[in-house]
Write an enzyme that holds these catalytic residues in place. Sequence first.
Site, PDB file in Angstrom:
ATOM      1  N   LYS A 193      45.042  31.809  48.067  1.00  0.00           N
ATOM      2  CA  LYS A 193      44.927  31.343  46.699  1.00  0.00           C
ATOM      3  C   LYS A 193      45.611  32.338  45.762  1.00  0.00           C
ATOM      4  CE  LYS A 193      42.970  34.000  44.675  1.00  0.00           C
ATOM      5  NZ  LYS A 193      43.264  35.456  44.436  1.00  0.00           N
ATOM      6  N   TYR A 244      38.424  32.072  40.576  1.00  0.00           N
ATOM      7  CA  TYR A 244      37.094  32.001  41.204  1.00  0.00           C
ATOM      8  C   TYR A 244      36.068  31.421  40.236  1.00  0.00           C
ATOM      9  CZ  TYR A 244      38.811  34.770  45.116  1.00  0.00           C
ATOM     10  OH  TYR A 244      39.512  35.201  46.220  1.00  0.00           O
TER      11      TYR A 244
END
Length: 369
Positions: free
Chosen positions: A138, A223
Site C-alpha cells: 500500500k 490507515y
Amino acid sequence: MKATSQSRRDFIKTASVAAASLPFAGALSSCAQESAPTKKIGFALAGLGELSTTQIAPALQNTQFCKLAGIVTGHPYKAEKWKAQYGIPDKNIYNYDNMEQMADNPDIDVVYVVTPNGLHAEHTIKAARAGKHVLSEKPMEVSVEKCQQMIDECKKAGKQLAIGYRLHFEPNNLECVRLAHEKVFGGVKLIQAGFGFHIGDPTQWRLKKDLAGGGCLMDVGIYALQATRYLSGEEPNEVSAFTTVTDPVKFSQVEESIVWQSKFPSGIIANCSSTYNADGLGSFKVSAEQGWFDMNPAFQYHGNHGVRGDGEEINFTDIDQFAAEMDDFAQCILENRPTKVPGEEGLRDVKIMMAIYESARTGKTVTLA
Ligand code: NAD
C-alpha cells in the site's frame, strides 16, 4: 465478552461465525487453518528495503503456506547478502530489467512488490506479464489510472492481485469491526482516526511527489482512511480537507500534515488526520448511540489494543500480520478463491485520497460517485 482472557483460537471461532458476512473480517478465519500444506507458494520480494528486510522476509519464515523463493533487486551487494542469509539460488535472483525471465521459473508463484509507491504499477505489470500473482504494498499506486492498469494487467494474465492491507488480518482491528457492524453499542455515529510520525531523512523518496504520490496521507493517513471504511462498512460520499506546511524546504513536494472529514451514506461522519511532522498519532475512536470503543495504538505491527466504554479491554494476542496476510494470499491461490484485499480495494482508497487532495487544493467539498 472479556477479550483479554480469550485465546486466539476462541477468538477466531467467535469472530469468524459472528462476522462471516464481512469482507474485512472473513480473511482471518482462513489464516487459522492448521493442516499441513501440500505445496508452499514461492514468493519473490521485489525491493529489498526496510519493510522487506525487517518485516516481510522474517514473516515468511513464520508462514505455513509460503516460502521465500526469490528476490528482485537493483543492488548486487544486496543480492549477495540475501543469498547468504536465506539460501536463495542464483537462478531465482532478478533485477528490475529482467523480471520477464521469471516466466520460465516455476519456483516463483507470487511477486510481492515492496518498492516505492510510484513504481508499484511498473513492477506489478512486469510480474503479471511473467505469469505471476502479485501482492503489492500500500498505497496501491500514485494515481487512479495506474491502479486500474495493475488490475487490468493481472486480469489479462489470469493472475490474482492483492494489496498489503495487513490490518485486515489483525485480531484487535477485527474485533472493532465486529463491535461496529453488530452494533454492540448501537449504531455508529462518529469515527475519529489518525496516523502520523516525525519523518527523518529529507532526501528520501517519501518526500518526492513522483515516487510517493503525496505525503503523509498516501503513506500513513491511508490507515485512518481504511479504518473509517472498515469500521463504517460503507464508502464515503463526501470529503473535505485541508493541508498545512510549516517546513517548506523539507515539504516542498508533498503535504506535511492533513486533516479531512468524510460523510458516509448512513450519516456516519469521520474526522481524520495525518502528519509527517509530529508524534503521538496512531489511533481511532468510535462513538455509537449507546457507547464507544477505541484502539490506541491501532495500526502498529505489534501491541495494538483498545478499550470499550463499558470498561472491557480489547487486547487479543498479537499475531504476525505479514505472515497472516501472505498465508491468506497463498491459500487463495492454492484454493483458487478470491482474496479479501483485491486490487479493487486499493483502487477505492486511491480514488478517495485523490478526492481528499482535490478538496484541500480547491477548498471545496468533493462528492464521490
Ligand atoms: P524503502 O525505501 O526502505 O525500500 C524501497 C526499496 O525499493 C529499496 O530496496 C530500493 O532500493 C528499491 N527501489 C527500487 N527502485 C527504486 C527507486 N527508483 N527509488 C528508490 N528506491 C527504489 O521503503 P519501504 O519502507 O520498504 O517501503 C516500500 C513500500 O512498502 C512502500 O510502498 C511503502 O508504502 C510500503 N510500506 C508498507 C508498510 C506496511 O505496514 N504495510 C510499512 C512500510 C512500508
